[in-house]
Motif scaffolding. Structure first.
Motif, PDB file in Angstrom:
ATOM      1  N   MET A 199       0.972  -1.349   0.122  1.00  0.00           N
ATOM      2  CA  MET A 199      -0.226   0.147   0.290  1.00  0.00           C
ATOM      3  C   MET A 199       0.733   1.389   0.129  1.00  0.00           C
ATOM      4  O   MET A 199       0.647   2.635   0.278  1.00  0.00           O
ATOM      5  N   ASN A 200       2.324   0.698  -0.066  1.00  0.00           N
ATOM      6  CA  ASN A 200       2.863   1.958  -0.647  1.00  0.00           C
ATOM      7  C   ASN A 200       2.747   2.831  -1.459  1.00  0.00           C
ATOM      8  O   ASN A 200       3.400   2.159  -2.548  1.00  0.00           O
ATOM      9  N   GLY A 201       2.694   4.272  -1.308  1.00  0.00           N
ATOM     10  CA  GLY A 201       2.820   4.660  -3.053  1.00  0.00           C
ATOM     11  C   GLY A 201       4.251   5.125  -3.200  1.00  0.00           C
ATOM     12  O   GLY A 201       4.526   5.878  -1.849  1.00  0.00           O
ATOM     13  N   THR A 202       3.704   6.490  -4.413  1.00  0.00           N
ATOM     14  CA  THR A 202       5.728   7.183  -4.239  1.00  0.00           C
ATOM     15  C   THR A 202       4.821   8.898  -3.248  1.00  0.00           C
ATOM     16  O   THR A 202       3.177   8.637  -3.481  1.00  0.00           O
ATOM     17  N   PRO A 203       5.144   9.788  -2.997  1.00  0.00           N
ATOM     18  CA  PRO A 203       5.091  10.631  -2.290  1.00  0.00           C
ATOM     19  C   PRO A 203       4.588  11.265  -3.050  1.00  0.00           C
ATOM     20  O   PRO A 203       3.463  12.846  -2.610  1.00  0.00           O
ATOM     21  N   ASP A 204       4.478  11.820  -4.312  1.00  0.00           N
ATOM     22  CA  ASP A 204       3.257  12.411  -4.665  1.00  0.00           C
ATOM     23  C   ASP A 204       2.889  11.809  -6.441  1.00  0.00           C
ATOM     24  O   ASP A 204       4.769  11.661  -7.416  1.00  0.00           O
ATOM     25  N   THR A 205       2.247  11.886  -7.220  1.00  0.00           N
ATOM     26  CA  THR A 205       1.915  11.343  -8.595  1.00  0.00           C
ATOM     27  C   THR A 205       1.418  12.807  -9.079  1.00  0.00           C
ATOM     28  O   THR A 205      -0.205  13.603  -8.154  1.00  0.00           O
ATOM     29  N   THR A 206       0.884  12.427 -10.062  1.00  0.00           N
ATOM     30  CA  THR A 206      -0.055  14.142 -11.044  1.00  0.00           C
ATOM     31  C   THR A 206       0.122  13.361 -12.394  1.00  0.00           C
ATOM     32  O   THR A 206       0.978  12.345 -13.351  1.00  0.00           O
ATOM     33  N   ALA A 207      -0.961  13.435 -12.626  1.00  0.00           N
ATOM     34  CA  ALA A 207      -1.950  13.453 -13.957  1.00  0.00           C
ATOM     35  C   ALA A 207      -1.740  14.370 -15.138  1.00  0.00           C
ATOM     36  O   ALA A 207      -2.493  16.214 -14.364  1.00  0.00           O
ATOM     37  N   GLY A 208      -0.989  14.285 -16.580  1.00  0.00           N
ATOM     38  CA  GLY A 208      -0.939  15.837 -16.867  1.00  0.00           C
ATOM     39  C   GLY A 208      -1.896  15.867 -18.086  1.00  0.00           C
ATOM     40  O   GLY A 208      -3.065  15.281 -17.295  1.00  0.00           O
ATOM     41  N   PRO A 209      -2.309  17.178 -18.567  1.00  0.00           N
ATOM     42  CA  PRO A 209      -4.167  17.331 -18.848  1.00  0.00           C
ATOM     43  C   PRO A 209      -4.499  16.502 -20.027  1.00  0.00           C
ATOM     44  O   PRO A 209      -3.917  15.474 -20.256  1.00  0.00           O
ATOM     45  N   SER A 210      -5.403  15.382 -19.687  1.00  0.00           N
ATOM     46  CA  SER A 210      -6.022  15.081 -20.354  1.00  0.00           C
ATOM     47  C   SER A 210      -6.872  14.961 -21.226  1.00  0.00           C
ATOM     48  O   SER A 210      -7.702  15.862 -20.892  1.00  0.00           O
ATOM     49  N   ALA A 211      -7.228  14.596 -22.680  1.00  0.00           N
ATOM     50  CA  ALA A 211      -7.979  15.230 -23.755  1.00  0.00           C
ATOM     51  C   ALA A 211      -9.428  14.977 -23.404  1.00  0.00           C
ATOM     52  O   ALA A 211      -9.791  13.489 -22.709  1.00  0.00           O
ATOM     53  N   PRO A 212      -9.847  15.590 -23.533  1.00  0.00           N
ATOM     54  CA  PRO A 212     -12.120  15.183 -23.612  1.00  0.00           C
ATOM     55  C   PRO A 212     -12.270  14.044 -24.946  1.00  0.00           C
ATOM     56  O   PRO A 212     -11.356  13.468 -25.204  1.00  0.00           O
ATOM     57  N   SER A 213     -12.343  12.808 -23.512  1.00  0.00           N
ATOM     58  CA  SER A 213     -12.927  11.884 -24.491  1.00  0.00           C
ATOM     59  C   SER A 213     -13.712  12.176 -25.914  1.00  0.00           C
ATOM     60  O   SER A 213     -14.178  13.144 -26.630  1.00  0.00           O
ATOM     61  N   ALA A 214     -14.215  10.946 -26.850  1.00  0.00           N
ATOM     62  CA  ALA A 214     -14.869  11.342 -28.288  1.00  0.00           C
ATOM     63  C   ALA A 214     -15.862  11.675 -27.733  1.00  0.00           C
ATOM     64  O   ALA A 214     -16.322  12.322 -29.065  1.00  0.00           O
ATOM     65  N   ARG A 215     -16.943  11.130 -26.872  1.00  0.00           N
ATOM     66  CA  ARG A 215     -18.405  11.385 -26.434  1.00  0.00           C
ATOM     67  C   ARG A 215     -17.917  13.307 -26.484  1.00  0.00           C
ATOM     68  O   ARG A 215     -19.436  13.137 -26.510  1.00  0.00           O
ATOM     69  N   SER A 216     -17.473  13.579 -25.326  1.00  0.00           N
ATOM     70  CA  SER A 216     -17.297  14.020 -25.543  1.00  0.00           C
ATOM     71  C   SER A 216     -17.051  15.613 -25.969  1.00  0.00           C
ATOM     72  O   SER A 216     -18.001  16.756 -26.120  1.00  0.00           O
ATOM     73  N   GLY A 217     -16.280  14.650 -26.699  1.00  0.00           N
ATOM     74  CA  GLY A 217     -16.085  15.955 -27.813  1.00  0.00           C
ATOM     75  C   GLY A 217     -17.351  15.648 -29.335  1.00  0.00           C
ATOM     76  O   GLY A 217     -16.951  17.489 -30.408  1.00  0.00           O
ATOM     77  N   GLY A 223     -15.812  11.659 -16.195  1.00  0.00           N
ATOM     78  CA  GLY A 223     -17.467  11.662 -16.179  1.00  0.00           C
ATOM     79  C   GLY A 223     -17.971  12.355 -15.587  1.00  0.00           C
ATOM     80  O   GLY A 223     -19.038  13.076 -16.140  1.00  0.00           O
ATOM     81  N   ALA A 224     -18.062  13.214 -14.767  1.00  0.00           N
ATOM     82  CA  ALA A 224     -18.401  14.630 -13.669  1.00  0.00           C
ATOM     83  C   ALA A 224     -18.026  15.214 -15.091  1.00  0.00           C
ATOM     84  O   ALA A 224     -19.390  15.708 -15.058  1.00  0.00           O
ATOM     85  N   ILE A 225     -17.293  16.122 -15.149  1.00  0.00           N
ATOM     86  CA  ILE A 225     -17.540  16.673 -16.363  1.00  0.00           C
ATOM     87  C   ILE A 225     -17.948  16.346 -17.998  1.00  0.00           C
ATOM     88  O   ILE A 225     -18.980  17.554 -18.185  1.00  0.00           O
ATOM     89  N   ARG A 226     -18.004  15.174 -18.075  1.00  0.00           N
ATOM     90  CA  ARG A 226     -18.577  15.542 -19.514  1.00  0.00           C
ATOM     91  C   ARG A 226     -20.197  15.371 -19.191  1.00  0.00           C
ATOM     92  O   ARG A 226     -21.357  15.839 -20.123  1.00  0.00           O
ATOM     93  N   GLY A 227     -21.052  14.962 -17.999  1.00  0.00           N
ATOM     94  CA  GLY A 227     -22.169  15.224 -17.142  1.00  0.00           C
ATOM     95  C   GLY A 227     -23.053  16.846 -16.855  1.00  0.00           C
ATOM     96  O   GLY A 227     -23.736  16.709 -16.802  1.00  0.00           O
ATOM     97  N   LEU A 228     -21.556  17.742 -16.619  1.00  0.00           N
ATOM     98  CA  LEU A 228     -22.237  19.160 -16.519  1.00  0.00           C
ATOM     99  C   LEU A 228     -22.369  19.068 -17.197  1.00  0.00           C
ATOM    100  O   LEU A 228     -22.969  20.743 -17.493  1.00  0.00           O
ATOM    101  N   GLY A 229     -22.812  18.643 -18.874  1.00  0.00           N
ATOM    102  CA  GLY A 229     -22.895  19.693 -20.327  1.00  0.00           C
ATOM    103  C   GLY A 229     -22.767  20.379 -20.687  1.00  0.00           C
ATOM    104  O   GLY A 229     -23.321  21.378 -20.925  1.00  0.00           O
ATOM    105  N   LEU A 230     -21.390  20.870 -20.148  1.00  0.00           N
ATOM    106  CA  LEU A 230     -20.705  21.915 -21.220  1.00  0.00           C
ATOM    107  C   LEU A 230     -20.707  21.935 -22.675  1.00  0.00           C
ATOM    108  O   LEU A 230     -20.129  21.391 -22.869  1.00  0.00           O
ATOM    109  N   ALA A 231     -20.524  23.024 -23.465  1.00  0.00           N
ATOM    110  CA  ALA A 231     -20.076  23.496 -24.884  1.00  0.00           C
ATOM    111  C   ALA A 231     -18.702  22.498 -24.831  1.00  0.00           C
ATOM    112  O   ALA A 231     -18.674  22.508 -26.291  1.00  0.00           O
ATOM    113  N   ARG A 232     -17.495  22.667 -23.785  1.00  0.00           N
ATOM    114  CA  ARG A 232     -16.217  22.980 -24.477  1.00  0.00           C
ATOM    115  C   ARG A 232     -15.965  22.257 -23.412  1.00  0.00           C
ATOM    116  O   ARG A 232     -15.129  23.176 -21.519  1.00  0.00           O
TER     117      ARG A 232
END
Length: 207
Positions: free
Chosen positions: A1-19, A182-191
């Motif tokens: 259960m030991n993880g690295t001290p810090d992990t970062t996920a870079g900007p992820s592109a919106p899925s094809a469905r949201s686009g 999934g939550a961002i897609r559920g917000l129904g934003l135009a962009r």
């Protein structure tokens, strides 16, 4: 259960469905602010100045002495040189006010309102940034292992910083990415803005 001290996920592109559901260009236009306060102040200033000059003109036409301030203003404008400090200061203030009014006229404003996807052509909807951040924060707190979350919904990206007190950080990051996208897609934003996620362990007390 030991993880690295810090992990970062870079900007992820919106899925094809949201686009595919972002709608046309008309659905992504930002809302324009009515600018009631600047417009009201400008109208008040113009009304006062125009009223003063109109009263002075009416007094002169009625064979009454004009206001002393108009004579002083005319004398000052005739005597002062263009390189005078007060003339340059007045010109700078007038230019600054004019530039400010141009910026207000050419920019939409209402940065706190996110444009939502347009389902009906005659209906436009917007979502407040704070409300969107609250929804994403509540969804993130439902993920096992998440102790605290900070969400900032910006124009170009959604920044999420989470603190995980148990589970492996990579597992928490993976679950958070799936839930938040999934939550961002559920917000129904135009962009929908890309997600930037950062997960870390709790720091020491007092730090």
């Amino acid at each position: 259960m030991n993880g690295t001290p810090d992990t970062t996920a870079g900007p992820s592109a919106p899925s094809a469905r949201s686009g595919a559901t972002t709608g046309g260009a008309s659905g992504g236009r930002r809302f324009w602010s009515p600018r009631r306060v600047p417009a009201g102040l400008l109208a008040l200033v113009v009304l006062v100045i125009a009223g003063a000059f109109l009263y002075d003109i009416a007094a002169v036409r009625a064979h009454r002495p004009g206001m002393s301030w108009r004579h002083d203003l005319a004398r000052q404008l005739a005597e002062r040189q263009l390189d005078d400090v007060w003339v340059l200061t007045g010109a700078a203030v007038a230019a600054a006010v004019g530039l400010w009014l141009l910026v207000l006229a050419l920019t939409p404003g209402l940065r706190s309102v996110l444009t939502m996807r347009r389902v009906h052509t005659d209906v436009r909807a917007g979502l407040d940034r704070d409300a969107a951040a609250t929804v994403l924060r509540d969804r993130a707190l439902e993920v096992a292992g998440v102790q605290a979350v900070r969400v900032a919904v910006k124009r170009r990206r959604t920044e999420v910083r989470a603190v995980s007190h148990f589970r492996d950080l990579d597992d928490v990051r993976e679950d958070l990415t799936a839930v938040l996208e999934g939550a961002i897609r559920g917000l129904g934003l135009a962009r929908p803005s890309p997600l930037t996620l950062r997960v870390r362990r709790p720091g020491r007390k007092g730090r």
